[in-house]
Design a protein around this motif. Structure first.
Motif, PDB file in Angstrom:
ATOM      1  N   HIS B 187      -7.175  -2.631   1.803  1.00  0.00           N
ATOM      2  CA  HIS B 187      -7.224  -3.958   1.199  1.00  0.00           C
ATOM      3  C   HIS B 187      -7.931  -3.949  -0.145  1.00  0.00           C
ATOM      4  CE1 HIS B 187      -5.875  -7.886   2.024  1.00  0.00           C
ATOM      5  NE2 HIS B 187      -5.982  -7.798   3.338  1.00  0.00           N
ATOM      6  N   GLU B 188      -8.915  -3.023  -0.257  1.00  0.00           N
ATOM      7  CA  GLU B 188      -9.689  -2.975  -1.514  1.00  0.00           C
ATOM      8  C   GLU B 188      -8.794  -2.716  -2.714  1.00  0.00           C
ATOM      9  OE1 GLU B 188     -10.393  -1.697   1.790  1.00  0.00           O
ATOM     10  OE2 GLU B 188     -11.048   0.194   0.884  1.00  0.00           O
ATOM     11  N   LEU B 189      -7.744  -1.918  -2.471  1.00  0.00           N
ATOM     12  CA  LEU B 189      -6.854  -1.599  -3.599  1.00  0.00           C
ATOM     13  C   LEU B 189      -6.174  -2.857  -4.127  1.00  0.00           C
ATOM     14  CD1 LEU B 189      -5.169   1.722  -2.367  1.00  0.00           C
ATOM     15  CD2 LEU B 189      -7.050   1.441  -3.976  1.00  0.00           C
ATOM     16  N   TYR B 190      -5.734  -3.719  -3.184  1.00  0.00           N
ATOM     17  CA  TYR B 190      -5.108  -4.972  -3.613  1.00  0.00           C
ATOM     18  C   TYR B 190      -6.118  -5.838  -4.363  1.00  0.00           C
ATOM     19  CZ  TYR B 190      -1.084  -3.986  -0.622  1.00  0.00           C
ATOM     20  OH  TYR B 190       0.022  -3.433  -0.052  1.00  0.00           O
ATOM     21  N   GLU B 191      -7.352  -5.892  -3.819  1.00  0.00           N
ATOM     22  CA  GLU B 191      -8.386  -6.732  -4.458  1.00  0.00           C
ATOM     23  C   GLU B 191      -8.689  -6.232  -5.861  1.00  0.00           C
ATOM     24  OE1 GLU B 191     -10.625  -7.789  -0.237  1.00  0.00           O
ATOM     25  OE2 GLU B 191     -11.601  -6.489  -1.696  1.00  0.00           O
ATOM     26  N   ALA B 192      -8.792  -4.891  -5.979  1.00  0.00           N
ATOM     27  CA  ALA B 192      -9.076  -4.316  -7.302  1.00  0.00           C
ATOM     28  C   ALA B 192      -7.949  -4.621  -8.275  1.00  0.00           C
ATOM     29  CB  ALA B 192      -9.279  -2.805  -7.173  1.00  0.00           C
ATOM     30  N   ALA B 193      -6.701  -4.475  -7.774  1.00  0.00           N
ATOM     31  CA  ALA B 193      -5.543  -4.724  -8.641  1.00  0.00           C
ATOM     32  C   ALA B 193      -5.509  -6.189  -9.057  1.00  0.00           C
ATOM     33  CB  ALA B 193      -4.268  -4.357  -7.898  1.00  0.00           C
ATOM     34  N   GLU B 194      -5.835  -7.071  -8.112  1.00  0.00           N
ATOM     35  CA  GLU B 194      -5.815  -8.504  -8.406  1.00  0.00           C
ATOM     36  C   GLU B 194      -6.855  -8.846  -9.476  1.00  0.00           C
ATOM     37  OE1 GLU B 194      -5.492 -10.270  -4.527  1.00  0.00           O
ATOM     38  OE2 GLU B 194      -5.125 -12.223  -5.482  1.00  0.00           O
ATOM     39  N   ILE B 195      -8.050  -8.229  -9.341  1.00  0.00           N
ATOM     40  CA  ILE B 195      -9.113  -8.461 -10.323  1.00  0.00           C
ATOM     41  C   ILE B 195      -8.678  -7.970 -11.693  1.00  0.00           C
ATOM     42  CG2 ILE B 195     -11.461  -7.719 -10.988  1.00  0.00           C
ATOM     43  CD1 ILE B 195     -12.050  -7.712  -7.897  1.00  0.00           C
ATOM     44  N   ASP B 196      -7.886  -6.855 -11.674  1.00  0.00           N
ATOM     45  CA  ASP B 196      -7.387  -6.327 -12.953  1.00  0.00           C
ATOM     46  C   ASP B 196      -6.220  -7.138 -13.498  1.00  0.00           C
ATOM     47  OD1 ASP B 196      -9.250  -4.382 -12.876  1.00  0.00           O
ATOM     48  OD2 ASP B 196      -7.933  -2.782 -12.149  1.00  0.00           O
ATOM     49  N   GLY B 197      -5.804  -8.171 -12.752  1.00  0.00           N
ATOM     50  CA  GLY B 197      -4.744  -9.060 -13.248  1.00  0.00           C
ATOM     51  C   GLY B 197      -3.337  -8.599 -12.912  1.00  0.00           C
ATOM     52  N   ALA B 198      -3.187  -7.733 -11.917  1.00  0.00           N
ATOM     53  CA  ALA B 198      -1.849  -7.252 -11.546  1.00  0.00           C
ATOM     54  C   ALA B 198      -1.061  -8.364 -10.875  1.00  0.00           C
ATOM     55  CB  ALA B 198      -1.972  -6.056 -10.609  1.00  0.00           C
ATOM     56  N   SER B 199       0.222  -8.450 -11.245  1.00  0.00           N
ATOM     57  CA  SER B 199       1.101  -9.447 -10.609  1.00  0.00           C
ATOM     58  C   SER B 199       1.512  -8.926  -9.227  1.00  0.00           C
ATOM     59  CB  SER B 199       2.352  -9.666 -11.462  1.00  0.00           C
ATOM     60  OG  SER B 199       3.086  -8.464 -11.528  1.00  0.00           O
ATOM     61  N   ALA B 200       2.218  -9.797  -8.474  1.00  0.00           N
ATOM     62  CA  ALA B 200       2.653  -9.397  -7.126  1.00  0.00           C
ATOM     63  C   ALA B 200       3.558  -8.166  -7.200  1.00  0.00           C
ATOM     64  CB  ALA B 200       3.390 -10.550  -6.457  1.00  0.00           C
ATOM     65  N   TRP B 201       4.483  -8.186  -8.153  1.00  0.00           N
ATOM     66  CA  TRP B 201       5.396  -7.049  -8.313  1.00  0.00           C
ATOM     67  C   TRP B 201       4.619  -5.788  -8.678  1.00  0.00           C
ATOM     68  CZ3 TRP B 201       9.484  -4.503  -7.255  1.00  0.00           C
ATOM     69  CH2 TRP B 201       9.906  -3.469  -8.081  1.00  0.00           C
ATOM     70  N   GLN B 202       3.644  -5.935  -9.590  1.00  0.00           N
ATOM     71  CA  GLN B 202       2.855  -4.760  -9.992  1.00  0.00           C
ATOM     72  C   GLN B 202       2.031  -4.230  -8.816  1.00  0.00           C
ATOM     73  OE1 GLN B 202       1.020  -6.721 -13.336  1.00  0.00           O
ATOM     74  NE2 GLN B 202       2.078  -5.372 -14.795  1.00  0.00           N
ATOM     75  N   ARG B 203       1.527  -5.135  -7.985  1.00  0.00           N
ATOM     76  CA  ARG B 203       0.769  -4.689  -6.806  1.00  0.00           C
ATOM     77  C   ARG B 203       1.688  -3.910  -5.846  1.00  0.00           C
ATOM     78  NH1 ARG B 203      -1.517  -9.874  -7.054  1.00  0.00           N
ATOM     79  NH2 ARG B 203      -0.382 -10.622  -5.231  1.00  0.00           N
ATOM     80  N   PHE B 204       2.926  -4.417  -5.715  1.00  0.00           N
ATOM     81  CA  PHE B 204       3.867  -3.724  -4.835  1.00  0.00           C
ATOM     82  C   PHE B 204       4.229  -2.357  -5.431  1.00  0.00           C
ATOM     83  CE2 PHE B 204       8.374  -2.688  -4.054  1.00  0.00           C
ATOM     84  CZ  PHE B 204       8.301  -2.452  -2.690  1.00  0.00           C
TER      85      PHE B 204
END
Lengths: 453, 306
Positions: B187-204
């Motif tokens: 889950h931390e990876l998603y949280e880190a990506a979200e903090i970095d401003g990654a969109s849903a597609w970029q997170r996927f």
């Protein structure tokens, strides 16, 4: 603890008795279930009760041909295998079947004398390469079935089916109906793809040969090409899209939504067994049964015959006892005057509401057969123009090629010449390969002398 | 090897002996024997006669061999990527926190436990050109353009796509494996990506996909192997839809003549076991090559993504 002599004796008796006096159990694999299964079981019961040496045990078996082949290869086949007629040549050439010649000789008859008891078309089915490999269990013969109600609606005499091919085509046109608003077909007089099981028969009906002078003649016999052009003419006349859409409304042939039962098709070629299904799925249908219209001048009462057969797989443990049962099913009491006196073939065929493959019919079987069109079926089965599948070891491949050509032609994807030419090339290669294989195994010389019809 | 180790080896062999005997008798021997038979003129009951490469040479010139191979590759080429996308998509949806999630998971998994014959019969009805559910859905839309839904299984152009659509129904197994893979993504990876401003597609694309890449590769390879060996569905539906009593030719017009079906009819209808053995080995080599390529591709993609 060692058993005392008093206890041992019964044990010894139990071991000795089956070898000396107990009946031999014959295993019989057959494809039938339902009322056909009940009919053969009744015949088995009659056979078992008629003597005390042999007990036939019936096992309803799906894909019986494939399972028989594998069991035979594994050295543990059934004593009797109920196969399809088209299996005989292929299985015999693969040395999967026991020739019945020696058993027939033991009856004091020659093969010719034994076979002379059948109508000629069924005698041909039983033999291959000069040997008898099978007895008939259930014979079938195909006839023209027509819907009398639809005939009346089209202004045709319901008691007069078409007698010639020209009449058949004309009737078919008159029996075809379209939706005036959309032009879509609502009913057709005839559609070659229903039931679509035997498209090769149209070649024979048109006078063509599928095999002649030890050569495949599928595309080289112009009458076969003519037959396929006739098949194509129905799609051309109806329109391909219309045919596809109409056909997609058809239910399975043995169901209330089968096109002949729902009145979407007015004429079909179907077998002696079809009446059973009419009574089951469309009771009260007003229909007639008659001979195939004359497609070749002078060839009257043309008919297609087929049969389920009884065979003894190679390596069967009780071949002699199996023969006794096959002999029983392929014999009858010609003097039977009551149901109780019926034996073998006639008992089975009466219970399955079919014809007997034997030339001589008893008075009871003749007069009391519940099939409503038994006389017509007998006439067609005994016709000198009745025909069955070619007696050749590559028939399965041939059949698939015929079906493929049939599909391509009726769906307008190829002309008859193109489709049959393609299949001919494949079949020539198959036949050559098959001949080479038989030569390798030293069988060609013996077999080559007997040409398939 | 010490005495204890020898004792353990003997015990181990004793415990596995049944399986080893089974493997040798029912897998290893048939595999080796069929390799030998592929070089023979063999019809199961007669003695095999050595014919060298004849079976393989005939295969090269056999139009139906190539047609069945094309049909199979067409089916695999469509069903594997579509099945993968569908299973992964469903798994992602079912991984979301929603009410009744367990029920949805159950509903989407259920088709994969329906027996093949039962599901084939169901799809026969769905694909009925006139009364089927598929055209019942399509016809109102196509009707706007003056068109009508295809006859599906009775139409050579649409019979293979129909099989592909049917295959999508049974993606439940793959979906469950994806679901397990998705739940292992930290889950931390998603949280880190979200903090970095990654969109849903970029997170996927940059978190989910690289993490579950081995699962995707496994499922894709298993689906590929299954697709190359597809038999029952095509066999049943070809027979039932065209009703000419000849299921083993892939009707109509051999459009659903898949490799396994051609192999089956060669072996059990024509009783040409030698030729069928040669076909089986060619299929094995093709499947092995495709699997190797898929595994290699997935490894390089995973490395690139990471």
């Amino acid at each position: 603890m060692i058993p005392r002599p008093k206890t041992c004796l019964p044990l010894l008796w139990a071991l000795v008795l089956p070898a000396s006096g107990a009946p031999v159990h014959v295993t019989y694999w057959e494809k039938w279930v339902g009322f056909e299964g009940q009919a053969i079981q009744a015949v088995i019961d009659r056979f078992n009760a008629s003597q005390d040496r042999i007990v036939v045990d019936y096992y309803a078996t799906s894909s019986v041909d494939r399972k028989t082949l594998v069991a035979t290869a594994g050295g543990d086949p059934p004593d009797i295998a109920g196969l399809h007629e088209q299996n005989i040549a292929t299985f015999a050439d693969a040395e999967a079947l026991e020739p019945l010649d020696r058993f027939i000789r033991a009856e004091g008859m020659s093969n010719e004398q034994w076979l002379a008891r059948y109508y000629p078309v069924y005698a041909g089915i039983c033999s291959h390469g000069g040997h008898v490999y099978a007895g008939i269990s259930t014979p079938a013969v195909m006839a023209l079935y027509w819907n009398k109600t639809l005939f009346r609606e089209a202004g045709l005499d319901p008691e007069k089916p078409p007698r010639t091919l020209a009449e058949f085509n004309a009737y078919s046109r008159r029996l075809t109906r379209r939706d005036p608003a959309t032009g879509r077909l609502t009913q057709v007089g005839f559609l070659p793809q229903d039931p679509g099981w035997w498209p090769w028969i149209f070649c024979r009906w048109f006078g063509g040969n599928l095999y002649s002078d030890r050569r495949i003649t599928f595309a080289t016999d112009p009458r076969n090409v003519e037959a396929f052009a006739w098949i194509r003419s129905f799609t051309e006349s109806y329109g391909l899209d219309n045919v596809k859409r109409l056909a997609s409304e058809f239910g399975p042939w043995a169901s209330p939504s089968a096109p002949f039962f729902t009145g979407k098709i007015a004429m079909v070629f179907q077998g002696v067994f079809y009446d059973n299904y009419i009574h089951q799925y469309k009771p009260g249908l007003d229909y007639g049964v008659g001979p195939w219209p004359e497609a070749v001048p002078g060839v009257d009462d043309f008919a297609m015959a087929e049969a389920d057969v009884l065979t003894i797989p190679r390596g069967a443990k009780h071949a002699r006892e199996a023969w006794e049962f096959i002999k029983y099913v392929n014999s009858s009491n010609p003097n039977a005057r009551s149901r109780e006196e019926l034996e073998g073939a006639e008992l089975l065929d009466l219970l399955q509401v079919k014809i007997s493959p034997l030339k001589v019919w008893s008075p009871f079987f003749t007069d009391h057969n519940p099939h409503p069109h038994i006389a017509m079926m007998r006439r067609l089965a005994s016709s000198r123009h009745a025909t069955s599948v070619p007696d050749m070891g590559i028939w399965q491949e041939y059949y698939r090629e015929v079906i493929s050509s049939f599909d391509r032609v009726r769906l307008l994807d190829a002309t008859p010449e193109e489709a049959l030419g393609y299949s001919q090339a494949r079949l020539d290669a198959s036949w050559e390969r098959y001949r080479r294989s038989l030569e390798r195994h030293g069988q060609w010389a013996a077999l080559g002398e007997t040409s398939p019809p | 090897m010490t005495r204890t180790e020898k004792k353990q080896l003997r015990a181990g062999l004793a415990f596995t002996s049944l399986w080893v005997v089974g493997l040798a008798a029912f897998t290893a021997y048939p595999v080796v024997a069929s390799l030998y038979y592929s070089f023979c003129d063999y019809s199961i009951l007669k003695s095999p006669v050595w014919c060298g490469l004849e079976n393989y040479q005939q295969l090269v010139h056999d139009g139906l061999f190539w047609k069945s191979l094309r049909n199979t590759l067409f089916y695999a080429g469509l069903s594997v990527p579509l099945g993968t996308a569908m299973a992964l998509g469903l798994a992602m949806l079912l991984n979301c926190e929603t009410r009744g999630r367990s029920l949805y998971r159950l509903l989407f998994f259920m088709p994969s436990i329906v027996p093949v014959v039962a599901s084939a019969m169901l799809w026969l009805w769905i694909f009925n050109g006139e009364y089927g559910l598929m055209n019942g859905f399509l016809n109102p839309i196509l009707g706007l353009f003056g068109l009508h839904g295809p006859a599906w299984l009775a139409d050579p152009s649409w019979s293979k796509p129909a099989l592909v659509i049917m295959s999508l129904w049974g993606t439940g197994n793959a979906m469950v494996i994806y679901l397990a893979g998705l739940q292992n993504v930290p889950h931390e990876l998603y949280e880190a990506a979200e903090i970095d401003g990654a969109s849903a597609w970029q997170r996927f694309r940059h978190v989910t996909l690289p993490t579950i890449a081995p699962v995707v590769a496994f499922n894709a390879i298993m689906a590929l192997i299954g697709a190359m060996q597809l038999f029952a569905q095509a066999y049943i539906m070809s027979e039932a839809a065209n009703g000419n009593g000849n299921a083993s030719d892939g009707n109509p017009e051999r459009s659903t003549l898949l490799y396994s079906i051609y192999l089956f009819s060669t072996a059990f209808q024509d009783i040409r076991m030698g030729y069928a053995s040669a076909m089986a080995y060619i299929l094995f080599l093709i499947t092995a090559a495709l699997t190797w390529m898929a595994a290699r591709l997935s490894r390089s993609r995973t490395e690139d993504a990471l």
